[in-house]
Each structure stands twice: as C-alpha cells, then as structure tokens.
Design an enzyme around this catalytic site. Structure first.
Site, mmCIF file in Angstrom:
data_model
loop_
_atom_site.group_PDB
_atom_site.id
_atom_site.type_symbol
_atom_site.label_atom_id
_atom_site.label_comp_id
_atom_site.label_asym_id
_atom_site.label_seq_id
_atom_site.Cartn_x
_atom_site.Cartn_y
_atom_site.Cartn_z
ATOM 1 N N LYS A 118 46.251 31.756 35.331
ATOM 2 C CA LYS A 118 46.290 31.955 36.914
ATOM 3 C C LYS A 118 44.686 31.541 37.445
ATOM 4 O O LYS A 118 44.497 31.545 38.540
ATOM 5 C CB LYS A 118 45.707 33.629 36.802
ATOM 6 N N GLU A 193 37.546 38.040 37.936
ATOM 7 C CA GLU A 193 37.415 38.741 39.204
ATOM 8 C C GLU A 193 37.305 40.022 39.802
ATOM 9 O O GLU A 193 37.200 40.356 39.924
ATOM 10 C CB GLU A 193 38.782 37.621 39.911
ATOM 11 N N HIS A 229 48.838 49.269 37.446
ATOM 12 C CA HIS A 229 48.493 48.148 37.501
ATOM 13 C C HIS A 229 50.136 47.719 37.320
ATOM 14 O O HIS A 229 50.118 46.480 38.099
ATOM 15 C CB HIS A 229 47.559 47.243 37.346
ATOM 16 N N ARG A 287 59.161 32.878 38.241
ATOM 17 C CA ARG A 287 60.721 33.346 37.321
ATOM 18 C C ARG A 287 61.259 34.281 38.543
ATOM 19 O O ARG A 287 60.291 34.308 39.938
ATOM 20 C CB ARG A 287 60.385 34.382 36.644
#
Length: 663
Positions: A118, A193, A229, A287
């Site tokens: 990422k 982040e 999440h 995927r």
C-alpha cells in the site's frame, strides 16, 4: 488460447464453494484443499476431489504455497484460483504457480507486487493522476496530524489496522498492528497515514484484460457500514452519490488498472469525503472481493466466469457493461457478540434455515442469495474467520431491497451460537442506513444496546420463555411411560405455580405457570394459551395470536416467533462445585492461544491494565484487570492453547475497594 479442465481453489469456506459453482456450470473439474479442522466442511464435499493439508492454523495449511502447489500437481489440476485472503495477493505464490506450469487465475504477479504494498501503490497512483492521501512516518507525525491510522501494507479486512488518537500510543499500536498483519498475511509491514473520521468507503469493480480489450468497469459499491474497519453491509450501486462523482470514481479506477496493465477481476477502493465531495485512493485489491455478489446481481454477470475467461486468454469484447439494474445489498452474518466488543464465537451451528426462496451462490431475481461456507450441524472453529454466511438480496429499488433483506434475516432460524443477526436487522431498518447517511465510523460510535437489541422488543423474552416452559412440560408429559392422560403440571391443590428457570446468557429468566386442563401464566396477565405441543405453542396477547416454535437440544431451548429468536438454556437444578471460579478470575472469552503475558504474580495493577493477550480467529484480544488490585494467580503461559472459560489469571481487589464493596 488455453483451456482449463481441472481447477484447484487455494482457499476454504464459502469462496471455495462459490468458485466451484461456476466451474460446475462450465464443465471444469474441481479440487479442494483442507486442513484437519476443515475435513468435514461443506466446501470439501462440494469438490470433485480433495487434498488434505496436515495441520490447522493458516500458517500450517492455507498459507503454505509449496503444499498448495504440490496438492494441485497431485490432483492433476491445470489451474489454481486463489479465492480471497490467504495467498490471493501474494505475488511470489502467483509466480510459483506459473513456474510449476499451472494456470494462475489472477492478475500478473508484477501487478500484484506493485499493488501489494500500500506504500508503493500510493506512489504509483499519484503518478497516474489518482487522488491519494499522504503517508507519514512514526517520527514525522505530529499532534496536528492526529488522529492517525496504522495500516497493514499487505492484506485487508481490518486486520493490522489501528486508530491512534495520541502520539504516546503510536509505537504500541504499530507493534500490535504489525503482529496482527504478520499472523494474518505473513507480512508485518505497516504504514501510517492521516485518518479521515467522516467519510464513506466506495469501491469500484474492474475486470482488466490488458491490451486485448482494455479495462471493463462494473460500477461501484458502498461499504461504509463497518465495525473495527471490517465491512458489515455492502451495496450496489452506491446510494446518494452525485453523478459527476460517480463518473470520476469510475475513471480513476480505470486509470489505476490501466497503470499496471491489469488483467482479471480487481477492486479499486476509495475513501469519499462527503463534506468536501472529494475522494482518495486507499488500495487496490488484486483479487475477487467478498462483496462481489452485489455487483453480479445488478449487472447480471458472473465475475468468476470472467476471471476464468481472462486466465484462458479469451476475448471479452462481447461483454457489454450496461447500466446497473435495480439494487443489491449484502450483509455478513457473523458468529460474534456485538454487545461485547464483537467477540468472535465458536461452536456448533445446530440449525441454519433461511425463509422463502433461497438460491446458493447465484442471483435469480427476487429472493435470497446465500453464499455460505457452513450449514446446520457445522462447526465454527477458532482457526479462521467467524463469518457464517453472506446473505444477499436484489430488488428493483433500494427501499425494497432493505425491507426484503431485513425481513428474511428476522425470520431466519439460526441456533447454537450468538450471532450479529439482530444487529443486522436493526441496521437495515435504521434511519441512518435507510437515509444513506452512513459513514465508516458511524457504527463504532453507535449505541449497541439499541442496535443490537432483539428485533422483537421487550415482549420477546417473557413470552418466548413462557412458551418454552409449556413446550417442555408437554414434552415431559408425552415421554411418560405411565399416566400419559394426566395433563402436564397437574396438581390436586394448585396453591403455588410451577417454576421453570432459564438462562438468557448469564441472566436468570424464571417462568411461573399453572398446568392442568389448561396452561396459564402467573407472570403475564394478558396471555392466553390457545394450543400447546412439545414443538409448537400458540399464545394470544391482547387479541393478537402468535405461534412459537420451540426447538430443544439438550439444555438449549431456541424459540422462534414473529417476535424473533430467543436463545435460552435450562438452568441446572444442581451446580457442580468444581465448575465455580473465584472472584476476580479472568477467563478466556474463547478458545485461542496466549501470545503475550503483560503482568506477573504479585504485580499491583490498575483497572483496565492489560494482563495478557490472546489470539483467536486471526485477531488479538487483550485481557485486562477488571479493577485495581494484585495479580495473585497466573495460570497461563505464552504459546499455550486454551479453551473458552479457562481461568487465565486472578486479580484480587485492593482491600479498600473490598471494604467499600462490602458496605
């Protein structure tokens, strides 16, 4: 062009069954792989053949790429489909599959590698003109940057992800996230982040063919209803999305796929800032996604079939992507306890029945689509995810889809384990979801005592318990070897009511009733018993009749009615003293392994101080002190496997607190 004749799915549960369904339609032989714990699971029986991988944990089995490839060669499979999770986004494994002469049903390993990090993928997307959030380092982050999000560079599903509201907690949360990521994905790399607290999770489905036919964009999905999440509700198309924003999202997703010459099914995920009408690239999942059925429903496509077509190098030029038709919603039905931090549950599902017309792994229009890895009698273990099933509905409008799905879930018969079913029903009927104003943090701050409450309301437990007591009395009468014509609960002098005591979780539910020629309640004044058998009781309350179906299995008594499901247990008349535990005992909430000890015998601890850390169902769970005191016993050790209810430690409260409690 190549042709696949026998395919192995390098995965388990519902995604293996989903891929097998498409293979059967296309005439492709199927191969399952399974761990020791999964030997009797439905996905193994669904396959044409199966190969055993000795062991139980993912690291011993489904994450062992060498064993998976060996199994494929042993079974004569000429293709491998990775499903999702485990090795599905592992570039090295994809290359090993190709090197073994086996067709890889997925994107090129280079694409997986470029999007697998990422950290690096953000740089790539920024260069392609896709909006991104900036990354931080633990050293560069400041108070002004708070809150922060620590996130696993590999994998997804909320594992290896932590919100940080204080810089003092950053190092600790990085360690936890890294440990979770390493356990779930085999890669402990994490990054930091900025965390946008108010936003929606929007993702776009793409199917790329590289230079042959370009990238097809099959609309977007909204996955904003999340807990910790992890997605709870997904739907397509995304509601309340401005048309220009929708178009821009599709263009950004196409640019992302084209930037890496993407081939196969993939999903580009974005965080949408509603207030500013701006979106940012989060990641690309190289995927198939868990929530792919809602896209299949509204576009009338089979995404697995398209994956296979790309792997066989067939052209998709005849595939026309039109406008989505109607609306589709999916919920994830979990064995978990929302009221206690969504604690995963393990054990046997004694009954799992959905009402109405149900199709498995395919959408046929009105009715329920069930993508499930388990059924009645199957076990939810501790080695894997606690998801029972995905329940999907399609309808002409979003309003109809919400109502139909909520109604089907409310009437589903799901016994044996605590689940999030009531939470899902209440969510689908909640004004926030109905009004499409949900954001990714909404559920984390919601009142679960309301959202997770039984769908039948306050009347559900007392009426269901009364019906259960009557049914048990009728069952006892019917099983008598003598005097079978004497009514249940008959007394010559009925001066006192009969008492049947149930447990609802840890709470006692006493039921007082009179038997004889007819049943009456000593607790519920306005209830009339219209009929009663060992399986079915009809009660009338205030002129309203309801039928209660009573299912008895050992001490478990499950009651179904229009008031919803109530799971009771018969309280034993005598309790084994050996089963009692001392006050202050910290019990294992579920089966799992001890991965860290944070205190020692003799330590003085404060309320909420971590004592030890368990790992179960791919998540870490911290066991903390219930109050200030001293650790007087510590029975657990690192690496130890424990059963649910095992005494791990004992914290003796401070003497001052004990005296206050006594007073």
């Amino acid at each position: 062009m190549t042709t696949i004749t026998r395919l192995l799915v390098a995965n388990r549960g519902e995604i293996a069954r989903r891929v097998f369904r498409t293979c059967r339609e296309l005439g492709i032989d199927t191969v399952a792989i399974h761990s020791d714990a999964d030997a009797g699971m439905p996905f193994v029986a669904d396959a044409d053949m199966a190969v055993h991988l000795p062991g139980n944990t993912p690291a011993e089995t489904y994450l062992r790429g060498d064993l998976v490839i060996e199994a494929a060669l042993k079974a004569g499979a000429d293709a491998i489909h990775p499903g999702y999770g485990f090795l599905s986004e592992n570039a090295a494994f994809a290359q090993q599959v190709r090197d073994a002469g086996i067709i890889w049903v997925g994107p090129d390993p280079s694409s997986i590698e470029r999007m697998g990090s990422k950290i690096e993928s953000k740089k790539l997307m920024e260069a392609a003109g896709v909006p991104v959030l900036g990354s931080l380092t633990p050293d560069s982050a400041t108070e002004a940057d708070l809150p922060l999000l620590v996130k696993a560079s590999a994998g997804g599903g909320g594992r290896g992800m932590r919100i940080v509201n204080s810089l003092a907690d950053l190092a600790k949360e990085i360690d936890i996230a890294s440990s979770e990521a390493a356990s779930a994905f085999g890669d402990g790399t994490v990054f930091v982040e900025p965390y946008i607290q108010s936003g929606r999770h929007i993702e776009v489905q793409v199917v790329g063919t590289g230079d042959r036919d370009g990238t097809l964009v099959f609309g977007e999905r909204d996955c904003s209803v999340q807990r910790r999440h992890q997605k709870v509700i997904e739907e397509a198309p995304a509601p309340a999305l401005p048309s220009e924003t929708r178009k821009a999202l599709h263009e950004a997703a196409k640019a992302a796929a084209d930037a890496i010459d993407y081939r196969g099914a993939g999903t580009v995920e974005f965080l949408y800032d509603v207030a500013k009408d701006r979106f940012y690239f989060l990641e690309m999942n190289t995927r198939l996604q868990v929530e792919h059925p809602v896209t299949e429903a509204v576009f009338g496509v089979d995404l697995v079939a398209l994956q296979l077509a790309v792997a066989e190098e067939r052209s998709l030029e005849d595939v026309v992507v039109g406008e989505p038709k109607g609306h589709s919603i999916e919920v994830r039905l979990y064995a978990e306890d929302p009221a206690h931090g969504y604690q995963p549950q393990s054990g046997r599902i004694t009954r799992f029945e959905m009402p109405g017309v149900v199709s498995e792994f395919t959408t046929t229009g009105y009715g329920i689509r069930l993508d499930s890895g388990v059924g009645s009698g199957d076990e939810i273990g501790t080695f894997y995810d606690a998801m029972i099933s995905k329940v999907i509905v399609w309808a002409p409008t979003r309003e109809q889809a919400l109502r139909q799905l909520a109604g089907a879930l409310a009437k589903a018969e799901l016994h044996g384990l605590k689940t999030n079913r009531d939470l899902l029903v209440n969510l689908l009927r909640d004004p926030v979801v109905v009004g499409a104003t949900m954001e990714t943090t909404w559920l984390d701050g919601a009142d679960l005592s309301v959202l997770g409450a039984p769908v039948g309301g306050a009347d559900a437990v007392p009426q269901s318990a009364f019906a259960a007591a009557i049914a048990l009395a009728e069952a006892s009468r019917a099983s008598r070897p003598v005097q079978t014509r004497i009514p249940a609960g008959f007394r010559n002098v009925p001066s006192q009511p009969q008492e049947t005591v149930f447990l609802l979780g840890d709470v006692e539910v006493p039921v007082h009733w009179y038997g004889g020629r007819s049943f009456t309640s000593a607790d519920l004044e306005d209830v009339i018993v219209r009929s009663a058998t060992a399986e079915t009781v009809v009660l009338e309350t205030g002129g309203v009749r309801r039928t209660f179906a009573v299912h008895v299995g050992g001490d478990a008594v499950d009651v179904e009615s229009s008031l919803g499901h109530v799971a009771l247990k018969r309280k034993p008349r005598f309790i084994d003293p050996a089963s009692q535990v001392a006050a202050g005992s910290l019990l294992a909430p579920m089966p799992g392994s001890i991965i860290a000890i944070r205190a020692q015998v003799g330590d003085v601890v404060t309320e909420g101080q971590p004592i030890l850390v368990m790992e179960a169902m791919k998540m870490q769970h911290t066991i903390s002190a219930p109050y200030a005191g001293t650790v007087t016993e510590l029975a657990a050790a690192e690496g130890q496997q424990v059963e649910a209810g095992t005494v791990l430690a004992v914290v003796t409260p401070d003497s001052d607190d004990s005296e206050e409690d006594a007073n």
